[in-house]
Design an enzyme around this catalytic site. Structure first.
Site, PDB file in Angstrom:
ATOM      1  N   GLN A   8      53.653  42.983  47.397  1.00  0.00           N
ATOM      2  CA  GLN A   8      52.793  41.915  47.873  1.00  0.00           C
ATOM      3  C   GLN A   8      52.086  41.235  46.703  1.00  0.00           C
ATOM      4  O   GLN A   8      52.030  41.776  45.609  1.00  0.00           O
ATOM      5  CB  GLN A   8      51.787  42.476  48.885  1.00  0.00           C
ATOM      6  CG  GLN A   8      52.473  43.080  50.108  1.00  0.00           C
ATOM      7  CD  GLN A   8      51.500  43.602  51.142  1.00  0.00           C
ATOM      8  OE1 GLN A   8      50.471  42.986  51.403  1.00  0.00           O
ATOM      9  NE2 GLN A   8      51.833  44.727  51.758  1.00  0.00           N
TER      10      GLN A   8
ATOM     11  N   ALA B  59      39.825  44.844  40.630  1.00  0.00           N
ATOM     12  CA  ALA B  59      39.847  46.187  40.056  1.00  0.00           C
ATOM     13  C   ALA B  59      39.977  46.076  38.549  1.00  0.00           C
ATOM     14  O   ALA B  59      40.909  45.438  38.033  1.00  0.00           O
ATOM     15  CB  ALA B  59      41.020  46.996  40.626  1.00  0.00           C
ATOM     16  N   ALA B  60      39.046  46.694  37.831  1.00  0.00           N
ATOM     17  CA  ALA B  60      39.056  46.630  36.372  1.00  0.00           C
ATOM     18  C   ALA B  60      40.336  47.248  35.822  1.00  0.00           C
ATOM     19  O   ALA B  60      40.796  48.292  36.301  1.00  0.00           O
ATOM     20  CB  ALA B  60      37.839  47.358  35.805  1.00  0.00           C
TER      21      ALA B  60
ATOM     22  N   LEU C  63      42.820  49.271  33.390  1.00  0.00           N
ATOM     23  CA  LEU C  63      42.817  50.417  32.487  1.00  0.00           C
ATOM     24  C   LEU C  63      43.306  49.942  31.120  1.00  0.00           C
ATOM     25  O   LEU C  63      43.853  48.838  30.999  1.00  0.00           O
ATOM     26  CB  LEU C  63      43.710  51.520  33.037  1.00  0.00           C
ATOM     27  CG  LEU C  63      43.216  52.190  34.325  1.00  0.00           C
ATOM     28  CD1 LEU C  63      44.261  53.163  34.859  1.00  0.00           C
ATOM     29  CD2 LEU C  63      41.893  52.901  34.095  1.00  0.00           C
TER      30      LEU C  63
ATOM     31  N   ASP D 296      50.773  55.831  51.766  1.00  0.00           N
ATOM     32  CA  ASP D 296      51.643  55.163  50.793  1.00  0.00           C
ATOM     33  C   ASP D 296      51.473  55.714  49.380  1.00  0.00           C
ATOM     34  O   ASP D 296      51.468  54.968  48.416  1.00  0.00           O
ATOM     35  CB  ASP D 296      51.344  53.656  50.806  1.00  0.00           C
ATOM     36  CG  ASP D 296      52.352  52.858  49.997  1.00  0.00           C
ATOM     37  OD1 ASP D 296      53.545  53.184  50.054  1.00  0.00           O
ATOM     38  OD2 ASP D 296      51.936  51.916  49.302  1.00  0.00           O
TER      39      ASP D 296
END
Length: 575
Positions: A257, A377-378, A380, A446
């Site tokens: 998605q 979302a930060a 990594l 999932d």
């Protein structure tokens, strides 16, 4: 003579009316301009996502006629949830025009007032409410909330072992260089990096406190955690995610998605998942887990749940309302993404991007007129500098409409897993049990793969990435997610003690989650049925573990995990 005087009076009246009309016509644009300015100022005051028609590129504005209904929509853009409805209800291919209930600062204060502190006293009975700087929300003063009490509990204050150089993901030195990119992932590089890119050296000639918050977050990652329990950097990074100016946008490759990579003014990056469902919608009963929607609010809630469980294995996530025109379309260099923007018949800005599922005009993401919710979302650290290893989940589902996985037909499957590296030694099996508990509480089916930082080998935690398919059904508990726990009958001691604590009335998980989620700018994140499901599922987990202990004994089920040598506290009633 009398007639002449009447005629003069009539002419004078006509003249006065004409002058008045002229003055009003001349003044009207100024009044409209002043009203628009005041409205724009109100919109910009708490969020950098206001729509500025004058800022659109030439030609785009001509495609949009200003909607007469705009005046009827609330100025608080946090109340706008007008996006594509993908449910299986009639008219599911039409844009949803339902507004979720707006939650004001007073409503949030009232919600906090319903939360009772340990000992049965009202959480805010004698505690003043203080304003949160990031959006006007209210939270109880320090020490007056259940969340504060939880993090002061001895189970949440155990110290990590002393960190060595091998336990830190990075050893900071002045040779580190960062090269900002318009697309792709962020990263640091050594002196040998490509000199053609603009160079940014955040570590040269400064202290750690002067580094960007995303870099401080990366530097703080170690063998045991993504971030510490009490972290000023975490709070600052969450604020950056919702306030930093977006300078470029690109589609993330891979995945089923649409997801966008957003780069900020301070060179930080985050993964943006746009809103696809309203808060009330559940996953349709005929949907397979592998074709379910990825929910932005699930990503936000997963971060808060992970923190409350004291895992601290989910990268920081925050909700943000984004201007699709100014903050996506106008700053992207991704031509494939840019070409999917269009104006809907309802005169809203829409786009759909490219992906395996739900990327078409029938499943477009539409704003009202160009505002869209999403989770950020930060990122990594770049894989070139902090390699991660991808592992196949032993309890991976078949991802087939008719076939079953081996663990679904073999009750002794765990015995085979326990003899296979890396599950035959160390704490990796306990990490899988933590992840199983985390997924069951969310209803996430999932989890086909997981990742670890390669530097730490097998003696480190599992990173809890990609949680968008959680919180899909509050009316159903998917007990098959708990199969690893029931087959292996193993759990980390600290996890078991915290689960028992969160099942107590004074530290009820649903209330803690509600309070924690109020801190997010897109609150409410979860509706009450999802919060109540957390308590119900927690009881089921403890029932499974209770059955394991009755069958195999406490010492054979509850094990000491990595970094738990300093966890010596056991509250009364725990075992």
């Amino acid at each position: 003579m009398i007639l002449f005087r009447k005629f003069k009076v009539l002419l004078l009246m006509v003249f006065l009316v004409a002058c008045t009309m002229h003055i009003m016509i001349d003044l009207l644009p100024k009044l409209e301009k002043r009203a628009a300015g005041a409205d724009g100022g109100a919109r910009d005051g708490g969020c950098q996502c206001a729509h500025h028609p004058g800022g659109e590129s030439q030609g785009w504005g001509k495609m949009r006629a200003r909607m007469p209904a705009d005046a009827g929509w609330p100025n608080n853009k946090h109340a706008l949830r007008i996006l594509q409805d993908f449910s299986n209800e009639p008219g599911s291919n039409l844009t949803s025009h339902s507004l979720e209930k707006r939650v004001s600062a007073g409503d949030r204060a009232a919600a906090l007032g319903r939360m009772r502190a340990p000992g049965g006293r009202a959480a805010d009975q004698h505690k003043p409410l203080i304003g949160d700087a990031s959006g006007g929300r209210t939270v109880t003063a320090h020490g007056g909330s259940r969340l504060s009490a939880l993090f002061q509990h001895p189970l949440y204050r155990a110290e990590l072992p002393a960190l060595t150089d091998d336990d830190a993901l990075f050893n900071v030195n002045t040779d580190i260089r960062f090269y900002p990119r318009s697309t792709g992932s962020q990263g640091w590089h050594n002196e040998e990096g490509n000199g053609e890119e603009d160079e940014f050296s955040p570590t040269a000639g400064g202290t750690v406190e002067s580094y960007p918050n995303w870099l401080r977050f990366h530097i703080g990652i170690n063998r045991y955690e993504l971030y510490p329990r009490q972290s000023e950097v975490l709070e600052a990074l969450l604020k950056d995610l919702v306030s930093q100016r977006i300078t470029s946008v690109a589609m993330k490759s891979g995945g089923t998605q649409l997801k966008l990579i957003m780069t900020f003014q301070n060179y930080g990056q985050a993964l943006f998942k746009p809103m696809k469902q309203t808060r009330e919608q559940q996953t349709p009963p005929d949907f397979f887990y592998f074709s379910d929607f990825e929910r932005h609010n699930a990503e936000i809630a997963a971060f808060h749940l992970d923190k409350i469980l004291d895992f601290r294995r989910v990268p920081p996530v925050a909700g943000r309302l984004v201007n699709m025109t100014r903050e996506i379309r106008d700053v992207t260099r991704d031509k494939k993404l840019w070409r999917t923007f269009f104006i809907s018949p309802a005169n809203n800005v829409c786009f759909y991007g490219e992906c395996s599922y739900y990327c078409s005009t029938e499943h477009a993401l539409c704003g009202r007129p160009d505002q869209i919710e999403g989770s950020l979302a930060a990122f990594l650290p770049d894989l070139n500098l902090a390699k991660r290893k991808t592992w196949r989940n032993p309890w991976r589902r078949s991802y087939h409409k008719r076939k079953k996985a081996e663990w679904e037909v073999d009750p002794d499957y765990c015995d085979e897993v326990k003899q296979t590296p890396p599950y035959d030694r160390g704490t990796r099996l306990l990490d899988i049990m933590d992840m199983t508990i985390f997924d069951f509480l969310m209803g996430n089916m999932d989890r086909h793969h997981y990742e670890t930082f390669e530097k730490f080998g097998n003696d480190t935690f599992i990173i809890h990435l990609d949680n968008g398919r959680g919180f899909g059904k509050h009316s159903h508990d998917e007990v098959s997610i708990l199969v690893p726990l029931s087959q292996c009958c193993r759990v980390r001691k600290s996890t078991y003690l915290r689960l028992q604590l969160l099942a107590k009335e004074d530290y009820r998980l649903s209330v803690l989650m509600e309070e924690s989620l109020l801190l997010d700018r897109l609150s409410p994140i979860l509706i009450q049925p999802h919060l109540q499901a957390l308590d119900r599922r927690l009881r089921l987990i403890l029932q499974v573990l209770g059955g394991c202990i009755d069958k195999e004994g406490y010492s054979n089920v509850v094990e000491q995990g990595l970094a738990e040598a300093t966890v010596t506290h056991r509250s009364p009633g725990y075992r």
